[in-house]
Design a protein around this motif. Structure first.
Motif, mmCIF file in Angstrom:
data_model
loop_
_atom_site.group_PDB
_atom_site.id
_atom_site.type_symbol
_atom_site.label_atom_id
_atom_site.label_comp_id
_atom_site.label_asym_id
_atom_site.label_seq_id
_atom_site.Cartn_x
_atom_site.Cartn_y
_atom_site.Cartn_z
ATOM 1 N N SER A 32 42.200 51.214 40.037
ATOM 2 C CA SER A 32 43.130 50.254 40.658
ATOM 3 C C SER A 32 43.529 50.703 42.057
ATOM 4 N N GLU A 33 43.845 51.978 42.206
ATOM 5 C CA GLU A 33 44.221 52.508 43.520
ATOM 6 C C GLU A 33 43.071 52.372 44.512
ATOM 7 N N PHE A 34 41.865 52.704 44.067
ATOM 8 C CA PHE A 34 40.701 52.624 44.946
ATOM 9 C C PHE A 34 40.465 51.186 45.394
ATOM 10 N N VAL A 35 40.512 50.250 44.455
ATOM 11 C CA VAL A 35 40.281 48.842 44.777
ATOM 12 C C VAL A 35 41.357 48.338 45.745
ATOM 13 N N THR A 91 34.186 44.051 48.692
ATOM 14 C CA THR A 91 33.293 42.920 48.479
ATOM 15 C C THR A 91 33.832 41.726 49.236
ATOM 16 N N ASN A 92 32.932 41.016 49.851
ATOM 17 C CA ASN A 92 33.291 39.818 50.594
ATOM 18 C C ASN A 92 32.274 38.761 50.216
ATOM 19 N N GLU A 111 28.241 48.810 51.233
ATOM 20 C CA GLU A 111 27.553 49.949 50.614
ATOM 21 C C GLU A 111 28.239 51.281 50.920
ATOM 22 N N GLU A 112 28.870 51.396 52.084
ATOM 23 C CA GLU A 112 29.595 52.633 52.416
ATOM 24 C C GLU A 112 30.756 52.843 51.452
ATOM 25 N N ILE A 113 31.448 51.763 51.110
ATOM 26 C CA ILE A 113 32.568 51.882 50.173
ATOM 27 C C ILE A 113 32.053 52.157 48.765
ATOM 28 N N THR A 114 30.918 51.560 48.400
ATOM 29 C CA THR A 114 30.313 51.861 47.096
ATOM 30 C C THR A 114 29.958 53.338 47.016
ATOM 31 N N SER A 129 45.669 44.053 33.805
ATOM 32 C CA SER A 129 44.902 45.263 33.488
ATOM 33 C C SER A 129 43.443 45.090 33.898
ATOM 34 N N ILE A 130 42.915 46.101 34.577
ATOM 35 C CA ILE A 130 41.492 46.021 34.932
ATOM 36 C C ILE A 130 40.617 46.770 33.927
ATOM 37 N N LEU A 131 41.209 47.254 32.831
ATOM 38 C CA LEU A 131 40.415 47.952 31.816
ATOM 39 C C LEU A 131 39.289 47.091 31.272
ATOM 40 N N ASN A 132 39.500 45.783 31.203
ATOM 41 C CA ASN A 132 38.447 44.899 30.702
ATOM 42 C C ASN A 132 37.278 44.794 31.672
ATOM 43 N N TYR A 133 37.435 45.316 32.869
ATOM 44 C CA TYR A 133 36.396 45.259 33.895
ATOM 45 C C TYR A 133 35.794 46.637 34.180
#
Length: 182
Positions: free
Chosen positions: A37-40, A47-48, A54-57, A111-115
């Motif tokens: 969550s913090e990273f996103v 993503t756009n 790719e640098e962020i990936t 919650s992003i756990l489902n993702y």
């Protein structure tokens, strides 16, 4: 004119307050969920549309690898046992349980756990292997045995679905804590 301006200021203030309260209600004690969550949140440009930076990936891959070295990596992470098999590791016969993140519609909507996808091959002593059941849901007390590959960490982007695959790791399971079902 002044009233219209005040109305828009009030509406903007309410929407900011509302989004902050939503963030507060989706705060998590689960290490992996917190970190993703913090990273996103820090990389909204990741993503756009259909394009992925790719640098962020690459940065995400490095971060996940670093997180996996943390003692709390699996702390409170809900996992489902997918299979148990007999195998040999370093010349010893062991039970190897494959645990994975799972989708649960009873989780809070924020919650992003489902993702989040993560796979844990858990080396288990016989007594723990007898206590767990395939399709059962657990949190694990475990120690890193072998780290996953950075190339397996990726952003999954299919149509409107965005998910985060954190890869596959091998842990030595000390305890499998059943998750109470609601």
């Amino acid at each position: 004119m002044k009233r219209i301006f005040l109305f828009f200021v009030a509406a903007a203030a309410l929407s900011c307050t509302n989004s902050e309260s939503q963030k507060a209600t989706t705060a998590s004690n689960i290490f992996i969920e917190q970190k993703v969550s913090e990273f996103v949140a820090q990389h909204p440009e990741w993503t756009n549309g259909d394009n992925t930076n790719e640098e962020i990936t690459d940065k995400f891959q490095h971060e996940v690898k670093r997180w996996s070295n943390e003692q709390n990596f699996l702390k409170d992470m809900p996992l489902q046992l997918k299979s148990i098999r007999d195998t040999t590791i370093s010349g010893q016969d062991v039970k190897l349980g494959t645990f994975a993140g799972y989708n649960d519609n009873t989780r809070p909507s924020g919650s992003i756990l489902n993702y989040i996808q993560v796979t844990i091959d858990g080396i288990m002593p016989a007594d723990i292997a007898q206590q767990v059941k395939v399709d059962g849901k657990y949190t694990l007390d475990a120690m890193m045995y072998r780290q996953g590959s950075r190339k397996d960490v990726k952003l999954i982007h299919v149509a409107d679905f965005k998910g985060y695959d954190l890869g596959k790791y091998v842990f030595s399971v000390v305890k499998a804590n059943p998750i109470a079902t609601k």
